[in-house]
Design a protein around this motif. Sequence first.
Motif, PDB file in Angstrom:
ATOM      1  N   GLY B  38       7.263  11.129   1.861  1.00 47.86           N
ATOM      2  CA  GLY B  38       6.140  10.214   1.931  1.00 47.86           C
ATOM      3  C   GLY B  38       5.193  10.640   3.022  1.00 47.86           C
ATOM      4  N   THR B  39       3.975  10.123   2.949  1.00 44.29           N
ATOM      5  CA  THR B  39       2.974  10.507   3.940  1.00 44.29           C
ATOM      6  C   THR B  39       3.316   9.939   5.310  1.00 44.29           C
ATOM      7  OG1 THR B  39       1.772   8.621   3.126  1.00 44.29           O
ATOM      8  CG2 THR B  39       0.975  10.782   2.442  1.00 44.29           C
ATOM      9  N   ASN B  40       2.542  10.360   6.270  1.00 41.20           N
ATOM     10  CA  ASN B  40       2.665   9.854   7.626  1.00 41.20           C
ATOM     11  C   ASN B  40       2.562   8.338   7.653  1.00 41.20           C
ATOM     12  OD1 ASN B  40       2.934  10.436  10.322  1.00 41.20           O
ATOM     13  ND2 ASN B  40       1.448  12.083  10.170  1.00 41.20           N
ATOM     14  N   GLY B  41       3.520   7.700   8.315  1.00 39.93           N
ATOM     15  CA  GLY B  41       3.467   6.249   8.432  1.00 39.93           C
ATOM     16  C   GLY B  41       3.861   5.513   7.175  1.00 39.93           C
ATOM     17  N   ALA B  42       4.502   6.208   6.242  1.00 35.80           N
ATOM     18  CA  ALA B  42       4.891   5.578   4.987  1.00 35.80           C
ATOM     19  C   ALA B  42       6.045   4.599   5.173  1.00 35.80           C
ATOM     20  CB  ALA B  42       5.286   6.650   3.972  1.00 35.80           C
ATOM     21  N   GLY B  43       6.792   4.761   6.268  1.00 37.51           N
ATOM     22  CA  GLY B  43       7.913   3.856   6.529  1.00 37.51           C
ATOM     23  C   GLY B  43       9.277   4.510   6.385  1.00 37.51           C
ATOM     24  N   LYS B  44       9.318   5.820   6.293  1.00 45.14           N
ATOM     25  CA  LYS B  44      10.580   6.532   6.071  1.00 45.14           C
ATOM     26  C   LYS B  44      11.544   6.340   7.238  1.00 45.14           C
ATOM     27  CE  LYS B  44       8.420  10.486   5.904  1.00 45.14           C
ATOM     28  NZ  LYS B  44       7.038  10.110   6.249  1.00 45.14           N
ATOM     29  N   SER B  45      11.042   6.597   8.445  1.00 43.30           N
ATOM     30  CA  SER B  45      11.912   6.465   9.610  1.00 43.30           C
ATOM     31  C   SER B  45      12.407   5.037   9.765  1.00 43.30           C
ATOM     32  CB  SER B  45      11.174   6.878  10.881  1.00 43.30           C
ATOM     33  OG  SER B  45      10.844   8.239  10.809  1.00 43.30           O
ATOM     34  N   GLU B 212      11.959  14.584   4.809  1.00 45.35           N
ATOM     35  CA  GLU B 212      11.367  15.888   5.065  1.00 45.35           C
ATOM     36  C   GLU B 212       9.934  15.898   4.565  1.00 45.35           C
ATOM     37  OE1 GLU B 212      12.648  18.583   6.917  1.00 45.35           O
ATOM     38  OE2 GLU B 212      10.499  18.790   6.614  1.00 45.35           O
ATOM     39  N   HIS B 213       9.091  16.553   5.320  1.00 44.44           N
ATOM     40  CA  HIS B 213       7.701  16.681   4.896  1.00 44.44           C
ATOM     41  C   HIS B 213       7.531  17.858   3.946  1.00 44.44           C
ATOM     42  CE1 HIS B 213       5.393  13.662   6.834  1.00 44.44           C
ATOM     43  NE2 HIS B 213       5.916  13.911   8.015  1.00 44.44           N
ATOM     44  N   ASP B 214       8.319  18.889   4.200  1.00 42.52           N
ATOM     45  CA  ASP B 214       8.148  20.136   3.466  1.00 42.52           C
ATOM     46  C   ASP B 214       8.711  20.001   2.051  1.00 42.52           C
ATOM     47  OD1 ASP B 214       8.110  22.675   2.478  1.00 42.52           O
ATOM     48  OD2 ASP B 214       8.565  23.607   4.418  1.00 42.52           O
TER      49      ASP B 214
HETATM   50  N1  LIG Z   1       8.530  -0.452  16.497  1.00 48.03           N
HETATM   51  C1  LIG Z   1       7.403  -0.565  15.774  1.00 48.03           C
HETATM   52  N2  LIG Z   1       6.547  -1.576  16.016  1.00 48.03           N
HETATM   53  C2  LIG Z   1       5.425  -1.711  15.276  1.00 48.03           C
HETATM   54  N3  LIG Z   1       5.084  -0.902  14.284  1.00 48.03           N
HETATM   55  C3  LIG Z   1       5.891   0.137  14.002  1.00 48.03           C
HETATM   56  C4  LIG Z   1       7.091   0.351  14.737  1.00 48.03           C
HETATM   57  N4  LIG Z   1       7.715   1.444  14.235  1.00 48.03           N
HETATM   58  C5  LIG Z   1       6.924   1.903  13.240  1.00 48.03           C
HETATM   59  N5  LIG Z   1       5.834   1.122  13.099  1.00 48.03           N
HETATM   60  C6  LIG Z   1       4.801   1.274  12.092  1.00 48.03           C
HETATM   61  O1  LIG Z   1       5.425   1.237  10.845  1.00 48.03           O
HETATM   62  C7  LIG Z   1       4.850   2.167   9.973  1.00 48.03           C
HETATM   63  C8  LIG Z   1       5.911   3.085   9.418  1.00 48.03           C
HETATM   64  O2  LIG Z   1       6.392   3.916  10.455  1.00 48.03           O
HETATM   65  P1  LIG Z   1       7.516   5.015  10.242  1.00 48.03           P
HETATM   66  O3  LIG Z   1       7.786   5.616  11.563  1.00 48.03           O
HETATM   67  O4  LIG Z   1       8.651   4.426   9.523  1.00 48.03           O
HETATM   68  O5  LIG Z   1       6.770   6.062   9.315  1.00 48.03           O
HETATM   69  P2  LIG Z   1       7.283   7.454   8.803  1.00 48.03           P
HETATM   70  O6  LIG Z   1       7.229   7.424   7.341  1.00 48.03           O
HETATM   71  O7  LIG Z   1       8.552   7.819   9.434  1.00 48.03           O
HETATM   72  O8  LIG Z   1       6.125   8.393   9.327  1.00 48.03           O
HETATM   73  P3  LIG Z   1       6.172   9.842   9.980  1.00 48.03           P
HETATM   74  O9  LIG Z   1       5.992  10.806   8.883  1.00 48.03           O
HETATM   75  O10 LIG Z   1       5.006   9.839  10.896  1.00 48.03           O
HETATM   76  O11 LIG Z   1       7.460   9.972  10.681  1.00 48.03           O
HETATM   77  C9  LIG Z   1       3.781   2.878  10.751  1.00 48.03           C
HETATM   78  O12 LIG Z   1       2.525   2.302  10.427  1.00 48.03           O
HETATM   79  C10 LIG Z   1       4.113   2.622  12.171  1.00 48.03           C
HETATM   80  O13 LIG Z   1       2.956   2.558  12.956  1.00 48.03           O
END
Ligand SMILES: Nc1ncnc2c1ncn2[C@@H]1O[C@H](COP(=O)(O)OP(=O)(O)OP(=O)(O)O)[C@@H](O)[C@H]1O
Lengths: 374, 267
Positions: B38-45, B212-214
């Motif tokens: 998923g794209t940056n900030g998609a919520g994966k982490s 993974e991004h790649d």
């Molecule tokens: N602790 C937090 N408090 C508030 N917002 C958060 C928190 N953690 C993540 N976010 C927001 O939640 C959304 C998803 O974040 P997440 O880190 O899950 O994305 P991601 O898919 O892992 O992106 P990336 O590719 O950058 O790692 C983002 O908009 C981020 O700004």
Amino acid sequence: MKTQRFTDNSLFRFLMVILVPLAIILLVHFKAGNYYESILILFFINLILAASLNLTNGITGIFSLGQAGFMALGAYIGSILTLSESTKDTMVSKMPQWLKQFQLPFWAALIVAACVTMIIAGIIGFAILRAKGHYLAVITLGMVIVIKSVLDNASSLTNGSRGISGMTKYSTLPVVIITALISLFILYRFRTSAYGRSMIALREDEDAAASLGINHRTIRLMSFMISAFFAAVGGCLWAHLQRTIAPSLFYFDETFTILEMSVLGGMASLSGAIPGAAVLTFLPQLLANFSTGFTIFGIHVPQINGLTNIVTSVLFIIMIIFRKEGITGSSEYLVGTLFSSSTYTGLFRKQTYLDFAHAFTRKNRSEKNKGEPQ
Amino acid sequence: MSEVLLRVQELTQQFKGVLAVDHINMDLETGKIYGLIGTNGAGKSTVINMISGNLFPTEGQILYEDKPITHVPAAQRARAGIARTFQNLRLFEDQTVLDNVITASQITRTYTLFEMLTYMPRYRREEKEFAARSLQALQTMGIEQYASYQADSLAYAFQRRLEIARCLAIRPKLLLLDEPAAGMNPQESLQLVEDIRKIHQVHPEMTILLIEHDMKVVMNLCEYIYVMASGRMIAEGTPRQIYESEEVISVYLGGSAHRIGKQTAGE
Ligand SMILES: Nc1ncnc2c1ncn2[C@@H]1O[C@H](COP(=O)(O)OP(=O)(O)OP(=O)(O)O)[C@@H](O)[C@H]1O
Ligand SMILES: [Mg+2]
């Protein structure tokens, strides 16, 4: 970067750790001064106190300022247990009869005092260890205030602010040396076991530690309790050295003295307690000679009030600026050497002496642990 | 082999003002490698944080081995076999490489405080076991020769490997990898793919969820892929299906599916 400089030379470390203090001890007995002996006793007591604080503040990363409070509990409980019925009768006449009659031999009193303090610490810790960082520091400092006022006011047990006195001087040099060695040994066992590794993991990264199955509540509480246990041991020994205690002796002054020893020596290792306690025990005594004024190069320096405080504080500040991890940093070579069997077997090997000679003549930069991969 | 190890139902995370994860569903079967892209900030982490217990969901539930673990603390989940790496390395930096891994392998400790203090046989045996298992994990990741180095003195790619080794040491049933190849050069990430494949061969019963991004890495490695965009699960399927899915391609602007989110790798 933080490679231990003496890892390859156990004899050298051996000299530092054992022979130097031994030499001091011998020197003391040579001079046979009671004064020197009591300073040395104080050193070993401070060693226990500093090491106990290192366990929480340096190794587990819970910044506690409550050591003086636990020390007070150990001192009071221990003293009440060793004092004879008649002494307690005249001094604290309102004390319950059964407690007056209850008297234990010194070693038993020491252990009971430490265990009771540990249990109290467990109860306190259960309530306060949810807090972290600065909050916890302030709360534990508050705990010291609370303990002091309890001791001040529970006069039917503690004789209030006048304190209690008349304890026998059980804290002789052999007693404190043995106790300090045992204390260090136990703390070192913790440090090198799964428990110690969990403590360090919590200090370094709580989320990562949790993701490896480390329960922060249990480990923190354990660290806090063990630390209190040895603070109480130190307090009890101290009471039986000074032979008179009062609540005001276990207050902010003591809190910060212990903290200074811990930080100066190196909070993150038990080894740090050794130089920390040494500097802050011996330096003030040394400075006491000068505080009444002295002559240097024909210039007379007048009496300086609080010279000791000024010098130790300046030292402390310099240390914080230039080497905030303390003298030993996080390396454990002093205590490690003390309790490693190779230190003693190494004494009978020729290679050890060759290594030592080598280290002595040339800066021994070990290639083994140096260098960055790739 | 098709029993479900982890089931995620309507999982949601609402941060202040951000709906980071929006009612997603996932079924991870035992012994497979899954991809989460998923794209940056998609919520994966955030999803991984909720599965590992570092973060509790605001809604929905997580079933692990058919038992709800939605509110079980992270440490307990680790002991049940869920291991994870972090997107931005979380090593115990001033410890040695070996100690880092031993801190993980000691999860199986059964010796008591008393046995430790008195140096009893069980204590000694288990401590030896921890060290041996840790070395083995380091070997799997090809970094055993650095065992005595301080963790933060390792090259970046090796630190990433160390974090995976640390996970392996707890013998997980579910391994969550959050961008393990982030910051690696193409060669290093290729090597990593091989190593993950190797891990999968050695431990066929281990389930792996890989962020993974790649795209190349994911297509190569994963049997099944989930795709997220702004908190929602927009697609799932085999690599082939994802590759051909119009919805995925349209989300990734113009459809350079080979390089989904590549420009954002790193962080
Ligand atoms: N602790 C937090 N408090 C508030 N917002 C958060 C928190 N953690 C993540 N976010 C927001 O939640 C959304 C998803 O974040 P997440 O880190 O899950 O994305 P991601 O898919 O892992 O992106 P990336 O590719 O950058 O790692 C983002 O908009 C981020 O700004
Ligand atoms: Mg992420």
